[in-house]
Design a protein around this motif. Structure first.
Motif, PDB file in Angstrom:
ATOM      1  N   GLU A  98       0.712  -1.111   0.054  1.00  0.00           N
ATOM      2  CA  GLU A  98       0.156  -0.068  -0.046  1.00  0.00           C
ATOM      3  C   GLU A  98       0.896   1.274   0.067  1.00  0.00           C
ATOM      4  OE1 GLU A  98      -1.352  -1.867   2.977  1.00  0.00           O
ATOM      5  OE2 GLU A  98      -3.214  -2.968   2.140  1.00  0.00           O
ATOM      6  N   ALA A  99       1.891   1.307   0.740  1.00  0.00           N
ATOM      7  CA  ALA A  99       2.834   2.439   0.724  1.00  0.00           C
ATOM      8  C   ALA A  99       3.691   2.520  -0.619  1.00  0.00           C
ATOM      9  CB  ALA A  99       3.742   2.098   1.906  1.00  0.00           C
ATOM     10  N   MET A 100       3.762   1.483  -1.171  1.00  0.00           N
ATOM     11  CA  MET A 100       4.621   1.575  -2.465  1.00  0.00           C
ATOM     12  C   MET A 100       3.835   2.005  -3.522  1.00  0.00           C
ATOM     13  SD  MET A 100       7.888   1.262  -1.605  1.00  0.00           S
ATOM     14  CE  MET A 100       8.765   0.867  -3.014  1.00  0.00           C
ATOM     15  N   ALA A 101       2.367   1.648  -3.360  1.00  0.00           N
ATOM     16  CA  ALA A 101       1.850   1.798  -4.577  1.00  0.00           C
ATOM     17  C   ALA A 101       1.790   3.137  -5.412  1.00  0.00           C
ATOM     18  CB  ALA A 101       0.195   1.402  -4.259  1.00  0.00           C
ATOM     19  N   PRO A 102       1.651   4.141  -4.760  1.00  0.00           N
ATOM     20  CA  PRO A 102       1.769   5.547  -5.624  1.00  0.00           C
ATOM     21  C   PRO A 102       3.258   5.403  -6.248  1.00  0.00           C
ATOM     22  CG  PRO A 102       0.811   5.735  -3.264  1.00  0.00           C
ATOM     23  CD  PRO A 102       1.558   4.404  -3.304  1.00  0.00           C
ATOM     24  N   ALA A 103       4.091   5.128  -5.735  1.00  0.00           N
ATOM     25  CA  ALA A 103       5.542   5.286  -6.091  1.00  0.00           C
ATOM     26  C   ALA A 103       5.545   4.433  -7.718  1.00  0.00           C
ATOM     27  CB  ALA A 103       6.725   4.952  -5.270  1.00  0.00           C
ATOM     28  N   VAL A 104       5.016   3.048  -7.331  1.00  0.00           N
ATOM     29  CA  VAL A 104       4.944   2.340  -8.700  1.00  0.00           C
ATOM     30  C   VAL A 104       4.001   2.854  -9.725  1.00  0.00           C
ATOM     31  CG1 VAL A 104       4.005   0.037  -9.279  1.00  0.00           C
ATOM     32  CG2 VAL A 104       5.280   0.108  -7.166  1.00  0.00           C
ATOM     33  N   LYS A 105       2.886   3.469  -9.274  1.00  0.00           N
ATOM     34  CA  LYS A 105       2.197   4.073 -10.439  1.00  0.00           C
ATOM     35  C   LYS A 105       2.804   5.359 -10.994  1.00  0.00           C
ATOM     36  CE  LYS A 105      -1.916   4.994 -12.278  1.00  0.00           C
ATOM     37  NZ  LYS A 105      -1.789   6.342 -12.764  1.00  0.00           N
ATOM     38  N   SER A 106       3.525   6.159 -10.158  1.00  0.00           N
ATOM     39  CA  SER A 106       4.165   7.105 -10.634  1.00  0.00           C
ATOM     40  C   SER A 106       5.308   6.754 -11.654  1.00  0.00           C
ATOM     41  CB  SER A 106       5.192   7.962  -9.542  1.00  0.00           C
ATOM     42  OG  SER A 106       5.951   8.954  -9.995  1.00  0.00           O
ATOM     43  N   ALA A 107       6.265   5.614 -11.572  1.00  0.00           N
ATOM     44  CA  ALA A 107       6.988   4.818 -12.401  1.00  0.00           C
ATOM     45  C   ALA A 107       6.530   4.562 -13.653  1.00  0.00           C
ATOM     46  CB  ALA A 107       7.734   3.764 -11.764  1.00  0.00           C
ATOM     47  N   GLN A 108       5.233   3.664 -13.388  1.00  0.00           N
ATOM     48  CA  GLN A 108       4.315   3.543 -14.731  1.00  0.00           C
ATOM     49  C   GLN A 108       4.011   4.681 -15.713  1.00  0.00           C
ATOM     50  OE1 GLN A 108       1.545   1.208 -12.532  1.00  0.00           O
ATOM     51  NE2 GLN A 108       2.552  -0.831 -12.626  1.00  0.00           N
ATOM     52  N   ASP A 109       3.722   5.561 -14.964  1.00  0.00           N
ATOM     53  CA  ASP A 109       3.194   6.785 -15.643  1.00  0.00           C
ATOM     54  C   ASP A 109       4.378   7.464 -16.327  1.00  0.00           C
ATOM     55  OD1 ASP A 109       0.573   6.586 -14.591  1.00  0.00           O
ATOM     56  OD2 ASP A 109       0.847   8.166 -13.011  1.00  0.00           O
ATOM     57  N   ALA A 110       5.683   7.283 -15.825  1.00  0.00           N
ATOM     58  CA  ALA A 110       6.684   7.648 -16.583  1.00  0.00           C
ATOM     59  C   ALA A 110       7.214   6.899 -17.617  1.00  0.00           C
ATOM     60  CB  ALA A 110       7.857   7.876 -15.421  1.00  0.00           C
ATOM     61  N   GLY A 111       6.709   5.696 -17.571  1.00  0.00           N
ATOM     62  CA  GLY A 111       7.118   4.788 -18.676  1.00  0.00           C
ATOM     63  C   GLY A 111       8.383   4.048 -18.223  1.00  0.00           C
ATOM     64  N   ILE A 112       8.318   3.636 -17.041  1.00  0.00           N
ATOM     65  CA  ILE A 112       9.830   2.927 -16.541  1.00  0.00           C
ATOM     66  C   ILE A 112       9.248   1.533 -16.234  1.00  0.00           C
ATOM     67  CG2 ILE A 112      11.518   2.853 -14.694  1.00  0.00           C
ATOM     68  CD1 ILE A 112      11.100   6.055 -14.346  1.00  0.00           C
ATOM     69  N   PRO A 113       9.835   0.797 -17.029  1.00  0.00           N
ATOM     70  CA  PRO A 113       9.414  -0.731 -16.654  1.00  0.00           C
ATOM     71  C   PRO A 113       9.987  -1.072 -15.270  1.00  0.00           C
ATOM     72  CG  PRO A 113      11.280  -0.641 -17.971  1.00  0.00           C
ATOM     73  CD  PRO A 113      10.818   0.726 -18.163  1.00  0.00           C
ATOM     74  N   ILE A 114       9.366  -2.109 -14.703  1.00  0.00           N
ATOM     75  CA  ILE A 114       9.599  -2.425 -13.016  1.00  0.00           C
ATOM     76  C   ILE A 114       9.596  -3.912 -13.226  1.00  0.00           C
ATOM     77  CG2 ILE A 114       8.575  -2.443 -10.659  1.00  0.00           C
ATOM     78  CD1 ILE A 114       7.107   0.064 -11.510  1.00  0.00           C
ATOM     79  N   SER A 115      10.458  -4.479 -12.410  1.00  0.00           N
ATOM     80  CA  SER A 115      10.659  -5.900 -11.782  1.00  0.00           C
ATOM     81  C   SER A 115      10.436  -5.815 -10.365  1.00  0.00           C
ATOM     82  CB  SER A 115      11.868  -6.727 -12.617  1.00  0.00           C
ATOM     83  OG  SER A 115      13.159  -6.017 -11.840  1.00  0.00           O
ATOM     84  N   ALA A 116       9.633  -6.889  -9.881  1.00  0.00           N
ATOM     85  CA  ALA A 116       9.379  -6.868  -8.337  1.00  0.00           C
ATOM     86  C   ALA A 116      10.174  -8.060  -8.001  1.00  0.00           C
ATOM     87  CB  ALA A 116       8.166  -6.868  -7.922  1.00  0.00           C
ATOM     88  N   PHE A 117      10.817  -8.263  -6.723  1.00  0.00           N
ATOM     89  CA  PHE A 117      11.393  -9.300  -6.282  1.00  0.00           C
ATOM     90  C   PHE A 117      11.519  -9.233  -4.944  1.00  0.00           C
ATOM     91  CE2 PHE A 117      14.463  -6.236  -6.272  1.00  0.00           C
ATOM     92  CZ  PHE A 117      15.431  -6.430  -5.267  1.00  0.00           C
ATOM     93  N   ASN A 118      11.529 -10.626  -4.167  1.00  0.00           N
ATOM     94  CA  ASN A 118      11.680 -11.000  -2.732  1.00  0.00           C
ATOM     95  C   ASN A 118      10.661 -10.723  -2.059  1.00  0.00           C
ATOM     96  OD1 ASN A 118      12.763  -9.457   0.300  1.00  0.00           O
ATOM     97  ND2 ASN A 118      13.685 -11.544  -0.472  1.00  0.00           N
ATOM     98  N   ALA A 119       9.860  -9.642  -2.123  1.00  0.00           N
ATOM     99  CA  ALA A 119       8.781  -9.367  -1.273  1.00  0.00           C
ATOM    100  C   ALA A 119       7.464  -8.898  -2.080  1.00  0.00           C
ATOM    101  CB  ALA A 119       8.898  -8.399  -0.168  1.00  0.00           C
ATOM    102  N   GLY A 120       6.443  -9.267  -1.875  1.00  0.00           N
ATOM    103  CA  GLY A 120       5.192  -8.561  -2.554  1.00  0.00           C
ATOM    104  C   GLY A 120       4.494  -9.768  -3.587  1.00  0.00           C
ATOM    105  N   TYR A 121       4.910 -11.163  -3.236  1.00  0.00           N
ATOM    106  CA  TYR A 121       4.247 -12.228  -4.035  1.00  0.00           C
ATOM    107  C   TYR A 121       2.778 -12.045  -4.287  1.00  0.00           C
ATOM    108  CZ  TYR A 121       2.756 -16.550  -5.748  1.00  0.00           C
ATOM    109  OH  TYR A 121       2.282 -17.510  -6.351  1.00  0.00           O
ATOM    110  N   GLY A 122       2.251 -11.484  -3.283  1.00  0.00           N
ATOM    111  CA  GLY A 122       0.418 -11.589  -3.533  1.00  0.00           C
ATOM    112  C   GLY A 122       0.048 -10.360  -4.010  1.00  0.00           C
ATOM    113  N   ALA A 123       0.776  -9.338  -4.371  1.00  0.00           N
ATOM    114  CA  ALA A 123       0.373  -8.040  -4.604  1.00  0.00           C
ATOM    115  C   ALA A 123       0.981  -7.472  -5.943  1.00  0.00           C
ATOM    116  CB  ALA A 123       0.906  -7.097  -3.412  1.00  0.00           C
ATOM    117  N   TRP A 124       1.880  -7.986  -6.290  1.00  0.00           N
ATOM    118  CA  TRP A 124       2.747  -7.376  -7.440  1.00  0.00           C
ATOM    119  C   TRP A 124       1.943  -7.332  -8.594  1.00  0.00           C
ATOM    120  CZ3 TRP A 124       3.966 -10.069 -12.055  1.00  0.00           C
ATOM    121  CH2 TRP A 124       3.753 -11.550 -12.034  1.00  0.00           C
ATOM    122  N   LYS A 125       1.281  -8.273  -8.994  1.00  0.00           N
ATOM    123  CA  LYS A 125       0.333  -8.511 -10.387  1.00  0.00           C
ATOM    124  C   LYS A 125      -0.807  -7.321 -10.087  1.00  0.00           C
ATOM    125  CE  LYS A 125      -0.441 -11.286 -13.931  1.00  0.00           C
ATOM    126  NZ  LYS A 125       0.754 -11.667 -15.047  1.00  0.00           N
TER     127      LYS A 125
END
Length: 332
Positions: A116-143
């Motif tokens: 929840e705390a990371m969601a706005p930053a992730v959205k900001s990256a996506q809006d900027a067209g920056i691809p993201i890979s997630a790892f280690n933590a967030g298995y139930g949330a990344w999708k």
């Protein structure tokens, strides 16, 4: 996206073969190069790019050294400038992500311990067209967050495996030690273990950034309840501290853990820790960077839109000698 030239195609094909090989690694991992600085590979002639890796690592937690080593090895191979930063506090981690976005990095590799705390930053990256890979933590949330790739383990399944193993080992009363309250991957491990463990199971919250406090808190719990015969740690530094706590309390409790480091390998060898659940942190760091390079240069998505599982597997006295070789090289 520009198509790669023939040489780049060859490099990409080799990299894809390497990724496939690494993703299929067993608990014994890959062989380190003779320099002891990681797993050797060729180098790409693709244009230099910048990738930021932002994690929730706490200061001094050597588990993250393994992830960072894997990430750096991939970056060196892929002609990537790696910018690594971390903070265990979710708002600070989100700020680090925003700083990376503002610096116009080409890709982001993130842990999502507090989605929840990371969601706005992730959205900001996506809006900027920056691809993201997630790892280690967030298995139930990344999708659900719209991230295209994930490298790690299903922490609930890993916890269930721990509970079953504790049953097999004859444990009757286990304390699961959570070193960072509110991080979903840690909570999921304890919850999964509770689902399958047949004895008395409870959790104990400690401050993982203060090891003397961790030591005294676990020791006090063991002194308070002599029926506790198992301490399940969620990280190697906590497990090693728990070994001290058991001694200080004069408790017969055995120590079990998730995750490894070089010192933990020695502890399994001498029997002070019974076993560890390995999620292959070096591999997670490596794939988090290499996948972004493949995506940016060839449009590849590892896992076909599903998670790439790097664990769980058990390390114990039956296979510790194989793992020790790689631990000394700093890759396990």
């Amino acid at each position: 996206m520009n198509f790669p030239n023939r040489r780049r195609v060859a490099v990409l094909a080799c990299a894809s073969a390497l990724v496939t090989s690494l993703a299929a690694c067993s608990s014994t991992g890959g062989k380190p190069d003779s320099s002891g600085s990681g797993i050797g590979a060729g180098s790409a002639d693709t244009p230099r790019i910048t990738i930021a890796m932002v994690t929730h690592a706490a200061p001094g937690d050597t588990f993250w050294d393994l992830i960072r080593t894997g990430a750096q090895d991939a970056a060196d191979k892929d002609n990537v400038e790696l910018k690594y930063s971390s903070d265990p506090q979710a708002p600070n981690q989100a700020n680090l992500v925003q700083t990376a976005i503002d610096s116009k990095v080409d890709g982001l590799a993130l842990t999502l311990a507090t989605p929840e705390a990371m969601a706005p930053a992730v959205k900001s990256a996506q809006d900027a067209g920056i691809p993201i890979s997630a790892f280690n933590a967030g298995y139930g949330a990344w999708k659900d967050m719209g991230v295209t790739q994930y490298f790690g383990q299903d922490e609930t399944i890993a916890g269930q495996a721990a509970g079953n193993r504790l049953n097999d080992d004859g444990a009757k009363h286990v304390v699961c030690v959570i070193q960072q309250q509110g991080q979903i991957q840690l909570e999921s491990r304890c919850a999964g273990a509770k689902q399958t463990f047949r004895g008395t199971f409870e959790t104990l919250n400690v401050n993982g950034e203060d090891m003397p406090s961790v030591n005294s808190t676990i020791a006090a719990k063991l002194q308070q309840d002599p029926s506790i015969d198992g301490v399940l740690a969620l990280g190697a530094p906590i497990a090693l501290t728990a070994v001290q706590s058991v001694g200080n309390a004069g408790s017969p409790a055995k120590v079990f853990t998730f995750d490894t480091n070089a010192a933990l390998v020695d502890a399994i060898s001498d029997g002070s820790v019974q076993w560890a659940i390995d999620q292959q942190p070096y591999l997670q760091g490596y794939l988090a960077i290499d996948s972004l390079w493949l995506y940016l240069n060839n449009g590849n998505v590892i896992g076909g839109g599903g998670p790439t599982l790097t664990g769980p597997s058990f390390i114990d006295k039956t296979n510790i000698d194989k793992v020790a070789e790689y631990a000394k090289a700093g890759t396990r």
